[in-house]
Design a protein around this motif. Structure first.
Motif, mmCIF file in Angstrom:
data_model
loop_
_atom_site.group_PDB
_atom_site.id
_atom_site.type_symbol
_atom_site.label_atom_id
_atom_site.label_comp_id
_atom_site.label_asym_id
_atom_site.label_seq_id
_atom_site.Cartn_x
_atom_site.Cartn_y
_atom_site.Cartn_z
ATOM 1 N N PRO A 1 5.801 -9.597 -25.068
ATOM 2 C CA PRO A 1 4.418 -9.996 -24.782
ATOM 3 C C PRO A 1 4.306 -11.450 -24.351
ATOM 4 N N GLU A 2 5.118 -12.318 -24.952
ATOM 5 C CA GLU A 2 5.065 -13.737 -24.591
ATOM 6 C C GLU A 2 5.513 -13.969 -23.150
ATOM 7 N N LEU A 3 6.527 -13.214 -22.716
ATOM 8 C CA LEU A 3 6.989 -13.346 -21.338
ATOM 9 C C LEU A 3 5.916 -12.850 -20.376
ATOM 10 N N ARG A 4 5.366 -11.710 -20.661
ATOM 11 C CA ARG A 4 4.356 -11.128 -19.771
ATOM 12 C C ARG A 4 3.096 -11.986 -19.685
ATOM 13 N N ALA A 5 2.824 -12.767 -20.711
ATOM 14 C CA ALA A 5 1.591 -13.561 -20.756
ATOM 15 C C ALA A 5 1.713 -14.909 -20.048
ATOM 16 N N LEU A 6 2.895 -15.256 -19.555
ATOM 17 C CA LEU A 6 3.066 -16.552 -18.899
ATOM 18 C C LEU A 6 2.198 -16.646 -17.643
ATOM 19 N N THR A 7 1.839 -17.871 -17.298
ATOM 20 C CA THR A 7 1.025 -18.107 -16.109
ATOM 21 C C THR A 7 1.595 -19.281 -15.320
ATOM 22 N N ASP A 8 1.261 -19.315 -14.049
ATOM 23 C CA ASP A 8 1.569 -20.446 -13.163
ATOM 24 C C ASP A 8 3.062 -20.767 -13.117
ATOM 25 N N ILE A 9 3.904 -19.744 -13.083
ATOM 26 C CA ILE A 9 5.342 -19.958 -12.959
ATOM 27 C C ILE A 9 5.728 -19.940 -11.483
ATOM 28 N N GLU A 10 6.313 -21.034 -11.033
ATOM 29 C CA GLU A 10 6.772 -21.123 -9.649
ATOM 30 C C GLU A 10 8.085 -20.387 -9.455
ATOM 31 N N VAL A 11 9.072 -20.674 -10.320
ATOM 32 C CA VAL A 11 10.412 -20.102 -10.202
ATOM 33 C C VAL A 11 10.816 -19.547 -11.557
ATOM 34 N N ALA A 12 11.310 -18.305 -11.568
ATOM 35 C CA ALA A 12 11.719 -17.663 -12.824
ATOM 36 C C ALA A 12 13.138 -17.133 -12.699
ATOM 37 N N PHE A 13 13.927 -17.329 -13.755
ATOM 38 C CA PHE A 13 15.252 -16.736 -13.877
ATOM 39 C C PHE A 13 15.170 -15.672 -14.964
ATOM 40 N N LEU A 14 15.394 -14.405 -14.578
ATOM 41 C CA LEU A 14 15.224 -13.289 -15.504
ATOM 42 C C LEU A 14 16.534 -12.527 -15.670
ATOM 43 N N PRO A 15 16.907 -12.210 -16.942
ATOM 44 C CA PRO A 15 18.125 -11.448 -17.179
ATOM 45 C C PRO A 15 17.865 -9.956 -17.074
ATOM 46 N N PHE B 1 9.055 -24.124 -13.965
ATOM 47 C CA PHE B 1 10.291 -23.379 -13.785
ATOM 48 C C PHE B 1 10.662 -22.706 -15.108
ATOM 49 N N LEU B 2 10.923 -21.415 -15.065
ATOM 50 C CA LEU B 2 11.239 -20.633 -16.255
ATOM 51 C C LEU B 2 12.704 -20.237 -16.292
ATOM 52 N N ILE B 3 13.377 -20.556 -17.392
ATOM 53 C CA ILE B 3 14.683 -19.999 -17.742
ATOM 54 C C ILE B 3 14.412 -19.035 -18.894
ATOM 55 N N ALA B 4 14.447 -17.744 -18.636
ATOM 56 C CA ALA B 4 13.995 -16.795 -19.641
ATOM 57 C C ALA B 4 14.962 -16.648 -20.805
ATOM 58 N N GLY B 5 16.254 -16.948 -20.598
ATOM 59 C CA GLY B 5 17.224 -16.699 -21.657
ATOM 60 C C GLY B 5 17.459 -15.209 -21.804
ATOM 61 N N ASP B 6 18.124 -14.820 -22.891
ATOM 62 C CA ASP B 6 18.417 -13.406 -23.132
ATOM 63 C C ASP B 6 17.229 -12.773 -23.836
ATOM 64 N N ILE C 1 21.819 -31.391 -21.154
ATOM 65 C CA ILE C 1 22.346 -30.035 -21.303
ATOM 66 C C ILE C 1 21.340 -29.216 -22.097
ATOM 67 N N LEU C 2 20.997 -28.037 -21.577
ATOM 68 C CA LEU C 2 20.128 -27.085 -22.280
ATOM 69 C C LEU C 2 20.955 -25.884 -22.704
ATOM 70 N N ILE C 3 20.760 -25.440 -23.945
ATOM 71 C CA ILE C 3 21.428 -24.231 -24.430
ATOM 72 C C ILE C 3 20.374 -23.307 -25.021
ATOM 73 N N THR C 4 20.406 -22.054 -24.601
ATOM 74 C CA THR C 4 19.393 -21.099 -25.048
ATOM 75 C C THR C 4 19.741 -20.447 -26.384
ATOM 76 N N HIS C 5 21.033 -20.104 -26.575
ATOM 77 C CA HIS C 5 21.410 -19.425 -27.829
ATOM 78 C C HIS C 5 22.921 -19.387 -27.985
ATOM 79 N N GLU C 6 23.376 -18.754 -29.039
ATOM 80 C CA GLU C 6 24.740 -18.929 -29.525
ATOM 81 C C GLU C 6 25.791 -18.023 -28.905
ATOM 82 N N HIS C 7 25.431 -17.027 -28.143
ATOM 83 C CA HIS C 7 26.434 -16.106 -27.614
ATOM 84 C C HIS C 7 27.376 -16.815 -26.652
ATOM 85 N N GLY C 8 28.609 -16.315 -26.572
ATOM 86 C CA GLY C 8 29.669 -17.017 -25.872
ATOM 87 C C GLY C 8 29.474 -17.185 -24.381
ATOM 88 N N ASP C 9 28.588 -16.393 -23.785
ATOM 89 C CA ASP C 9 28.297 -16.585 -22.359
ATOM 90 C C ASP C 9 27.165 -17.586 -22.142
#
Length: 256
Positions: A181-195, A171-176, A81-89
């Motif tokens: 700058p860190e997101l924009r600087a990513l490289t070689d991402i095959e699949v991205a999930f963006l909020p 594979f990228l799970i961007a979270g909320d 199980i992966l959890i990105t952060h504390e919000h209820g969703d």
């Protein structure tokens, strides 16, 4: 941008309340969605909003599971199980209590909220940490707001996104997050999930600009309640990254 026929967008005119953004009204795909890697297929099930299940060659991963165990009754049991952060969703203790007792990865803030017995099977990852999960390389990346009136929602340094390397694909799970700058600087991402929803994460324009910057091969808008996905797809196309936009059905009960 490559929009396959299966993923083609059909926007129906809808009667919307004052102040609401137009919404994607048709051609949402229930999935599951399969992505081939040299290690084997990754099969992705959109569950709800920001919750999903990945079947990987190494095991099954639940991402931000909420909604109770019944939301996962027809899906394979998790190995991680992966959890990105504390919000209820994204973090829901009753749902976690009802799921099998498998290893978990969370950010530090969520780890501190868990019952003591559950903490014994948690690996804590902070921004910038790397490791392995199910023998898969994993990176915890920053997820945070950068717009002045949104900083309170996701402060810098607290919440995670994750990158998992499966076979030869990242594979990228961007979270909320916003288009940091860190997101924009990513490289070689095959699949991205963006909020993309306000006021909590990105506008569709920000999300499309991020896609232009880091050029994933495939991008799934998720966590998008109330957002104009047609505008997102058009902006991605205009950006020239060549990314394929996949519209999954994140709101199966029609509450988007």
């Amino acid at each position: 941008m490559r929009l396959t026929r299966r993923h083609s967008l059909q926007i129906a005119a809808a009667s919307l309340g004052a102040g609401l953004l137009p919404r994607i009204a048709a051609a949402q795909e229930a999935g599951p969605f399969t992505h081939a890697t040299e290690a084997g297929d990754v099969v992705i099930h959109a569950v709800d909003h920001a919750s999903m299940v990945w079947e990987t060659p190494s095991g099954v991963i639940f991402v931000d599971p909420v909604g109770g165990a019944e939301a996962y009754a027809e899906l394979p049991a998790p190995d991680l199980i992966l959890i990105t952060h504390e919000h209820g969703d994204h973090y829901d203790q009753p749902t976690l209590d009802a799921l099998p007792e498998v290893p978990m990865i969370t950010n530090p803030a969520v780890a501190d909220m868990l019952p003591q017995a559950m903490r014994e099977r948690v690996t804590v990852m902070a921004n910038g940490d790397t490791g392995t999960a199910l023998d898969l390389p994993i990176e915890a990346i920053p997820a945070y707001n950068i717009t002045e009136d949104r900083l309170k929602f996701h402060p810098q340094g607290r919440d995670n996104g994750y990158i998992l390397t499966i076979g030869d694909k990242r594979f990228l799970i961007a979270g909320d997050t916003e288009d940091t700058p860190e997101l924009r600087a990513l490289t070689d991402i095959e699949v991205a999930f963006l909020p993309m929803n306000l006021p909590y994460t990105m506008t569709v324009e920000q999300a499309a600009e991020a896609v232009t910057a880091f050029a994933p091969r495939v991008v799934y808008p998720y966590h998008h309640r109330g957002s104009d996905l047609d505008a997102f797809a058009k902006a991605v196309e205009a950006g020239g990254s060549g990314a394929e936009v996949v519209i999954a059905n994140w709101y199966p009960n029609g509450e988007e």
